[in-house]
Design an enzyme around this catalytic site. Structure first.
Site, short mmCIF file in Angstrom:
data_model
loop_
_atom_site.label_atom_id
_atom_site.label_comp_id
_atom_site.label_asym_id
_atom_site.label_seq_id
_atom_site.Cartn_x
_atom_site.Cartn_y
_atom_site.Cartn_z
N ALA A 100 -38.14 10.79 -8.95
CA ALA A 100 -39.15 11.63 -9.58
C ALA A 100 -38.49 12.76 -10.37
CB ALA A 100 -40.09 12.21 -8.52
N VAL A 147 -35.18 8.43 -2.06
CA VAL A 147 -34.96 7.73 -3.33
C VAL A 147 -36.10 8.02 -4.29
CG1 VAL A 147 -34.56 5.51 -4.43
CG2 VAL A 147 -33.66 5.92 -2.12
N ASP A 148 -37.32 7.92 -3.81
CA ASP A 148 -38.47 8.29 -4.64
C ASP A 148 -38.35 9.72 -5.14
OD1 ASP A 148 -40.06 6.04 -4.85
OD2 ASP A 148 -41.16 6.42 -3.02
N GLU A 149 -37.92 10.60 -4.26
CA GLU A 149 -37.84 12.03 -4.61
C GLU A 149 -36.83 12.28 -5.73
OE1 GLU A 149 -37.00 13.36 -0.71
OE2 GLU A 149 -39.03 12.96 0.00
#
Length: 404
Positions: free
Chosen positions: A174, A169-171
């Site tokens: 970003a 999810v962070d990836e």
């Protein structure tokens, strides 16, 4: 122009992964990313991986902060906020991923920044958005894997909800930050108009599951994980991971006729419709795996690929590092560690023929470029020393140790 973003300045107030990996993508393409950190550096610098640091620095931090310059500022102080505004006044974009309201407390909210830089592209990334019922909640990758349905659809049928093995999810969030920052900068280039951009982890976690969510909400099908661990709860066999005599291979979309020809087994013809292949996917998995277990991984791959079956080995990271295509693509690079020596990390994932991205400088030590940056923004030595003495900047402006 050697790099597409070489004249773009980014005031980077981000931390952890969602923001820093986004700004690194911009830095790789030539942007001057000024990383504004708290005194001592952002928390990610000390986030252990497997209980360890790499020469005193988190490998997670090292992976996401190259090609940047670091300035330490106490943003809780009036003087620190003034310095930050001086930097932001000259920036093309500001990127931050504090909880909603924190930048306003620092005197660096969108309205505050627009007073000194009306054309700013102000990118705010959060867990759930700037407002709404969850705005004040902590946002973190695992929490959004759970909330978005991803964990519920990963693993075998009787397993508990299973998160994937990376901060996916962070990836994706970003990448969304980097993409939408570029969209806003493109608009600014054409019109001279800045704007606010809001992104968040919740939206990112839904966005990258677009096909699964659309299928689930519109088809009268009971989507659930398979007993044998088909790799995707929404697809039929033979899609999945298969055991070999010495490892595993992945097999993607494959016509049943190809399996009949390869293994001379007419039983594969029984699964002759997409509905059969979905409803009986566990049977397909068991039947096909009875053959794959008889082959060494390399031999099976040769057999499958020669028959144009979509297949790949299941690698660990050591095997990945030895893969000839990975080497050909220059996707693993050795760069300088801020404490000395070198470390291996991920390279630039896209090739641009005229304005290529590249790795030029290692991740900075906390506050490594404070004096350099402040000098560029018109601060003389006396003013810089007074900020240091007042604790507005770090004690050591140009050097720091791995203990920082």
């Amino acid at each position: 122009m050697d790099q597409a973003l070489e004249d773009v300045t980014i005031a980077d107030f981000t931390q952890m992964m969602q923001g820093p990996w986004a700004t690194q993508k911009l830095a790789d393409m030539g942007a001057d990313v000024i990383k504004i950190e708290r005194i001592g550096g952002e928390w990610e610098r000390t986030l252990h991986a497997g209980g360890e640091l790499l020469d005193g620095v988190s490998p997670f931090f090292l992976a996401m902060n190259r090609n940047k310059r670091s300035v330490e500022l106490d943003l809780k102080s009036d003087e620190g906020q003034e310095v930050a505004l001086d930097i932001v006044a000259e920036a093309d974009a500001l990127v931050e991923n504090f909880r909603p309201g924190v930048m306003d407390k620092f005197g660096l909210g969108y309205d505050d920044v627009r007073e000194v830089n009306p054309e700013i592209v102000y990118v705010s990334a959060s867990g759930f958005g700037p407002d709404g019922p969850y705005a004040g909640r902590p946002g973190q990758d695992l929490l959004l894997q759970a909330m978005s349905g991803l964990a519920q659809n990963t693993g075998r049928k009787d397993d508990p909800p299973t998160p994937v093995g990376t901060a996916i999810v962070d990836e994706h969030a970003a990448s969304q930050i980097a993409f939408n920052t570029m969209v806003a900068l493109f608009h600014k280039e054409r019109t001279g108009e800045g704007q606010r951009v809001d992104t968040n982890l919740l939206n990112a976690s839904i966005d990258f599951q677009c096909q699964e969510i659309t299928a689930s909400l519109n088809l009268d099908v009971d989507f659930e994980r398979s007993e044998e661990g088909i790799a995707q709860a929404f697809l039929g066999g033979p899609y999945g991971i298969y055991e070999t005599a010495d490892g595993y291979v992945a097999i993607a979309m494959t016509p049943m006729e190809a399996l009949v020809d390869l293994f001379e087994d007419e039983r594969f013809t029984e699964f002759d419709t997409p509905k059969d292949q979905f409803d009986r996917r566990d049977e397909i998995k068991r039947l096909l795996e009875s053959y794959t277990r008889e082959y060494a991984t390399d031999d099976l791959l040769d057999l499958l690929l020669d028959a144009d079956v979509w297949a790949a080995p299941v690698n660990d990271f050591d095997a990945l590092a030895e893969d000839p295509q990975v080497d050909h693509n220059d996707m693993l690079v050795d760069i300088e560690h801020p404490g000395g020596g070198e470390f291996t990390t991920v390279g630039v994932p896209a090739d641009l023929s005229e304005t290529p991205g590249r790795v030029e400088t290692p991740p900075p030590s906390p506050g490594e470029h404070t004096e350099e940056v402040l000098t560029e923004f018109g601060y003389d030595d006396e003013r810089i020393q007074s900020l240091r003495d007042a604790g507005v900047t770090g004690e050591s402006l140009q050097t720091s140790t791995s203990d920082d």
